[in-house]
Write a protein that holds these residues in place. Structure first.
Motif, PDB file in Angstrom:
ATOM      1  N   LEU A 195     -36.753  18.837  33.071  1.00 19.85           N
ATOM      2  CA  LEU A 195     -36.448  17.670  33.883  1.00 19.85           C
ATOM      3  C   LEU A 195     -34.959  17.535  34.197  1.00 19.85           C
ATOM      4  O   LEU A 195     -34.587  16.818  35.125  1.00 19.85           O
TER       5      LEU A 195
ATOM      6  N   ARG B 103     -30.124   8.987  36.909  1.00 24.58           N
ATOM      7  CA  ARG B 103     -31.305   9.442  36.179  1.00 24.58           C
ATOM      8  C   ARG B 103     -31.133   9.224  34.680  1.00 24.58           C
ATOM      9  O   ARG B 103     -30.041   9.397  34.134  1.00 24.58           O
TER      10      ARG B 103
ATOM     11  N   LEU C 172     -33.033  10.484  31.101  1.00 23.40           N
ATOM     12  CA  LEU C 172     -34.027  11.334  30.443  1.00 23.40           C
ATOM     13  C   LEU C 172     -34.177  10.872  29.000  1.00 23.40           C
ATOM     14  O   LEU C 172     -33.211  10.870  28.240  1.00 23.40           O
TER      15      LEU C 172
ATOM     16  N   GLN D  76     -38.745  11.013  32.633  1.00 22.49           N
ATOM     17  CA  GLN D  76     -37.667  11.010  33.619  1.00 22.49           C
ATOM     18  C   GLN D  76     -37.706   9.656  34.314  1.00 22.49           C
ATOM     19  O   GLN D  76     -38.695   9.315  34.982  1.00 22.49           O
TER      20      GLN D  76
ATOM     21  N   ARG E  70     -35.545   6.599  36.665  1.00 18.42           N
ATOM     22  CA  ARG E  70     -34.514   6.414  37.691  1.00 18.42           C
ATOM     23  C   ARG E  70     -34.122   4.931  37.701  1.00 18.42           C
ATOM     24  O   ARG E  70     -34.987   4.064  37.782  1.00 18.42           O
TER      25      ARG E  70
END
Length: 234
Positions: free
Chosen positions: A39, A147, A149, A229, A231
Protein backbone atom coordinates in the motif's frame (compact mmCIF):
# COMPACT_ATOMS: atom_id res chain seq x y z
CA UNK A 1 1.36 -24.15 33.41
CA UNK A 2 2.41 -20.67 34.60
CA UNK A 3 0.55 -17.73 33.08
CA UNK A 4 2.68 -15.39 31.00
CA UNK A 5 3.10 -12.05 32.84
CA UNK A 6 1.14 -9.31 31.07
CA UNK A 7 3.00 -5.99 30.90
CA UNK A 8 2.00 -2.47 29.97
CA UNK A 9 3.65 -1.38 26.68
CA UNK A 10 6.17 1.01 28.28
CA UNK A 11 7.41 -1.68 30.65
CA UNK A 12 7.41 -4.36 27.97
CA UNK A 13 9.38 -2.39 25.40
CA UNK A 14 11.93 -1.28 27.97
CA UNK A 15 12.74 -4.98 28.40
CA UNK A 16 12.41 -5.88 24.72
CA UNK A 17 14.30 -2.95 23.16
CA UNK A 18 17.90 -4.23 23.51
CA UNK A 19 17.08 -7.24 21.32
CA UNK A 20 14.38 -5.74 19.07
CA UNK A 21 15.59 -5.67 15.44
CA UNK A 22 14.64 -3.00 12.88
CA UNK A 23 12.94 -5.56 10.65
CA UNK A 24 9.93 -7.86 10.60
CA UNK A 25 11.28 -10.65 12.80
CA UNK A 26 8.39 -13.11 13.04
CA UNK A 27 5.86 -14.57 10.58
CA UNK A 28 3.02 -12.28 11.71
CA UNK A 29 5.14 -9.16 11.26
CA UNK A 30 6.36 -10.42 7.89
CA UNK A 31 2.76 -10.88 6.69
CA UNK A 32 1.81 -7.45 8.05
CA UNK A 33 4.82 -5.76 6.46
CA UNK A 34 4.19 -7.24 3.02
CA UNK A 35 0.69 -5.77 3.11
CA UNK A 36 1.86 -2.37 4.37
CA UNK A 37 4.57 -2.12 1.71
CA UNK A 38 2.05 -3.06 -0.99
CA UNK A 39 0.00 0.00 0.00
CA UNK A 40 2.98 2.33 0.45
CA UNK A 41 3.87 4.51 -2.57
CA UNK A 42 6.89 3.14 -4.43
CA UNK A 43 8.46 6.60 -4.72
CA UNK A 44 8.44 9.03 -1.80
CA UNK A 45 10.69 11.79 -3.14
CA UNK A 46 9.59 15.10 -1.67
CA UNK A 47 7.37 13.45 0.95
CA UNK A 48 7.30 14.31 4.62
CA UNK A 49 6.66 11.04 6.45
CA UNK A 50 5.65 10.42 10.05
CA UNK A 51 6.13 7.01 11.63
CA UNK A 52 3.85 7.11 14.67
CA UNK A 53 4.98 4.44 17.11
CA UNK A 54 8.21 3.95 15.18
CA UNK A 55 9.74 1.42 17.57
CA UNK A 56 13.14 0.33 16.30
CA UNK A 57 12.67 2.26 13.05
CA UNK A 58 11.79 -0.50 10.57
CA UNK A 59 9.30 1.58 8.60
CA UNK A 60 11.54 4.64 8.78
CA UNK A 61 14.18 2.59 6.97
CA UNK A 62 11.64 1.53 4.34
CA UNK A 63 10.51 5.08 3.57
CA UNK A 64 14.11 6.28 3.40
CA UNK A 65 14.85 3.57 0.83
CA UNK A 66 11.88 4.87 -1.17
CA UNK A 67 13.28 8.40 -1.22
CA UNK A 68 11.42 10.28 1.52
CA UNK A 69 12.82 13.78 2.05
CA UNK A 70 11.97 14.30 5.71
CA UNK A 71 11.12 11.58 8.21
CA UNK A 72 10.04 11.88 11.83
CA UNK A 73 9.65 8.89 14.14
CA UNK A 74 7.66 9.20 17.36
CA UNK A 75 7.57 6.59 20.10
CA UNK A 76 6.59 6.51 23.75
CA UNK A 77 9.52 4.28 24.74
CA UNK A 78 12.90 6.01 25.16
CA UNK A 79 14.58 2.62 24.97
CA UNK A 80 13.04 1.90 21.58
CA UNK A 81 13.99 5.38 20.36
CA UNK A 82 17.60 4.64 21.35
CA UNK A 83 17.35 1.42 19.36
CA UNK A 84 15.95 3.27 16.34
CA UNK A 85 18.69 5.89 16.56
CA UNK A 86 21.39 3.22 16.50
CA UNK A 87 19.76 1.42 13.56
CA UNK A 88 19.34 4.62 11.54
CA UNK A 89 22.91 5.74 12.23
CA UNK A 90 24.23 2.35 11.13
CA UNK A 91 22.17 2.03 7.94
CA UNK A 92 21.88 5.60 6.68
CA UNK A 93 25.41 7.09 6.84
CA UNK A 94 25.55 10.50 5.20
CA UNK A 95 21.99 10.35 3.90
CA UNK A 96 20.89 13.76 2.59
CA UNK A 97 17.51 13.71 4.28
CA UNK A 98 16.17 15.15 7.51
CA UNK A 99 15.56 12.50 10.17
CA UNK A 100 14.22 13.23 13.63
CA UNK A 101 13.21 11.02 16.55
CA UNK A 102 10.79 12.34 19.18
CA UNK A 103 9.37 10.88 22.36
CA UNK A 104 5.61 11.17 22.44
CA UNK A 105 2.25 9.51 22.82
CA UNK A 106 0.11 8.47 19.85
CA UNK A 107 -2.83 10.14 21.54
CA UNK A 108 -0.97 13.50 21.72
CA UNK A 109 1.65 13.54 18.94
CA UNK A 110 4.35 16.26 19.22
CA UNK A 111 3.82 17.56 15.66
CA UNK A 112 1.90 20.48 14.16
CA UNK A 113 -1.36 20.06 12.29
CA UNK A 114 -1.19 18.77 8.70
CA UNK A 115 2.59 18.14 8.84
CA UNK A 116 2.81 14.76 7.09
CA UNK A 117 2.15 13.79 3.49
CA UNK A 118 2.19 10.15 4.59
CA UNK A 119 1.59 8.88 8.13
CA UNK A 120 2.46 5.30 9.09
CA UNK A 121 1.32 3.51 12.22
CA UNK A 122 2.39 -0.13 12.24
CA UNK A 123 1.17 -2.57 14.93
CA UNK A 124 0.74 0.17 17.53
CA UNK A 125 -2.94 1.04 17.89
CA UNK A 126 -3.70 -2.25 19.63
CA UNK A 127 -1.60 -1.02 22.55
CA UNK A 128 -4.11 1.81 23.08
CA UNK A 129 -7.64 1.57 24.36
CA UNK A 130 -9.13 4.50 22.42
CA UNK A 131 -9.15 3.78 18.69
CA UNK A 132 -11.03 7.00 17.90
CA UNK A 133 -8.63 9.23 19.82
CA UNK A 134 -5.63 7.59 18.16
CA UNK A 135 -7.13 8.02 14.69
CA UNK A 136 -8.04 11.63 15.49
CA UNK A 137 -4.36 12.37 16.16
CA UNK A 138 -3.18 10.55 13.04
CA UNK A 139 -5.67 12.59 11.02
CA UNK A 140 -4.64 15.87 12.68
CA UNK A 141 -0.96 15.55 11.78
CA UNK A 142 -1.68 14.42 8.18
CA UNK A 143 -2.32 17.06 5.52
CA UNK A 144 -5.73 17.19 3.84
CA UNK A 145 -5.68 14.59 1.05
CA UNK A 146 -2.72 12.83 2.65
CA UNK A 147 -2.49 9.10 3.22
CA UNK A 148 -2.48 7.17 6.50
CA UNK A 149 -1.32 3.53 6.61
CA UNK A 150 -2.34 1.66 9.76
CA UNK A 151 -1.97 -1.94 10.79
CA UNK A 152 -2.88 -4.00 13.82
CA UNK A 153 -2.91 -7.62 14.87
CA UNK A 154 -6.11 -9.09 13.45
CA UNK A 155 -8.94 -9.17 16.01
CA UNK A 156 -9.50 -12.85 15.26
CA UNK A 157 -6.16 -13.57 16.94
CA UNK A 158 -7.33 -11.90 20.13
CA UNK A 159 -10.52 -13.93 19.99
CA UNK A 160 -8.44 -17.12 19.68
CA UNK A 161 -6.34 -16.19 22.70
CA UNK A 162 -3.13 -15.23 20.90
CA UNK A 163 -0.76 -12.90 22.72
CA UNK A 164 1.93 -10.45 21.61
CA UNK A 165 4.69 -12.13 23.56
CA UNK A 166 8.49 -11.99 23.72
CA UNK A 167 11.43 -13.28 25.75
CA UNK A 168 13.80 -11.20 27.85
CA UNK A 169 16.32 -12.41 30.41
CA UNK A 170 15.23 -15.98 29.83
CA UNK A 171 11.61 -15.19 30.76
CA UNK A 172 8.55 -14.91 28.53
CA UNK A 173 6.26 -11.88 28.75
CA UNK A 174 3.21 -10.59 26.90
CA UNK A 175 2.27 -7.01 26.01
CA UNK A 176 -1.19 -5.71 26.84
CA UNK A 177 -3.34 -5.54 23.71
CA UNK A 178 -6.80 -4.11 23.08
CA UNK A 179 -9.00 -5.75 20.45
CA UNK A 180 -10.34 -3.32 17.83
CA UNK A 181 -12.88 -4.92 15.52
CA UNK A 182 -13.34 -3.90 11.89
CA UNK A 183 -16.68 -2.36 12.82
CA UNK A 184 -14.86 -0.18 15.37
CA UNK A 185 -12.41 0.97 12.69
CA UNK A 186 -15.23 1.74 10.27
CA UNK A 187 -17.11 3.83 12.83
CA UNK A 188 -14.00 5.65 14.09
CA UNK A 189 -12.77 6.49 10.59
CA UNK A 190 -16.19 7.83 9.62
CA UNK A 191 -16.29 9.96 12.76
CA UNK A 192 -12.81 11.39 12.15
CA UNK A 193 -13.06 12.16 8.43
CA UNK A 194 -10.75 9.37 7.32
CA UNK A 195 -11.86 7.59 4.16
CA UNK A 196 -11.09 3.85 4.08
CA UNK A 197 -9.60 3.26 0.61
CA UNK A 198 -8.26 -0.28 0.98
CA UNK A 199 -8.28 -3.00 3.61
CA UNK A 200 -5.92 -5.99 3.49
CA UNK A 201 -6.14 -9.06 5.73
CA UNK A 202 -2.87 -10.92 5.13
CA UNK A 203 -2.31 -14.52 6.14
CA UNK A 204 0.88 -16.23 7.17
CA UNK A 205 3.21 -17.51 4.49
CA UNK A 206 4.16 -21.09 5.48
CA UNK A 207 7.64 -20.41 4.08
CA UNK A 208 8.21 -17.88 6.90
CA UNK A 209 7.57 -20.39 9.67
CA UNK A 210 10.64 -22.13 11.12
CA UNK A 211 10.55 -25.92 10.90
CA UNK A 212 10.74 -26.29 14.70
CA UNK A 213 8.13 -23.63 15.49
CA UNK A 214 5.40 -24.41 18.02
CA UNK A 215 2.27 -22.43 17.18
CA UNK A 216 -1.49 -22.64 16.74
CA UNK A 217 -1.95 -24.40 13.37
CA UNK A 218 -5.20 -22.49 12.94
CA UNK A 219 -3.02 -19.44 12.31
CA UNK A 220 -2.39 -20.76 8.78
CA UNK A 221 -6.09 -20.62 7.99
CA UNK A 222 -7.08 -17.15 9.24
CA UNK A 223 -5.80 -13.61 8.64
CA UNK A 224 -3.20 -12.46 11.15
CA UNK A 225 -3.24 -8.69 10.52
CA UNK A 226 -5.65 -5.94 9.60
CA UNK A 227 -4.08 -3.29 7.34
CA UNK A 228 -5.78 -0.04 6.30
CA UNK A 229 -5.07 2.57 3.69
CA UNK A 230 -6.86 5.72 4.82
CA UNK A 231 -7.16 9.13 3.21
CA UNK A 232 -7.68 12.33 5.16
CA UNK A 233 -10.70 14.06 3.70
CA UNK A 234 -9.99 17.62 2.46
Amino acid sequence: MTDTPLLEPTEAYALWAPHYPACAHNPVMQAEERAMLTLMPAGLAGYRVLDAGCGSGRYMLHVLRRGATRVIGVDLSPEMLDRASAELDARQPGAKVEIELLQGNLEALPLPDAWADLTICGLVIGHLESLEQSLAELRRVTRPGGRVLCSDVHPIGHALGWQRDFKAGGERYAVRHTQHLYSHWHAACAAQGLRIEQVLEPKLDPADIPADAHFDRLALEVPVALVFQLRREP
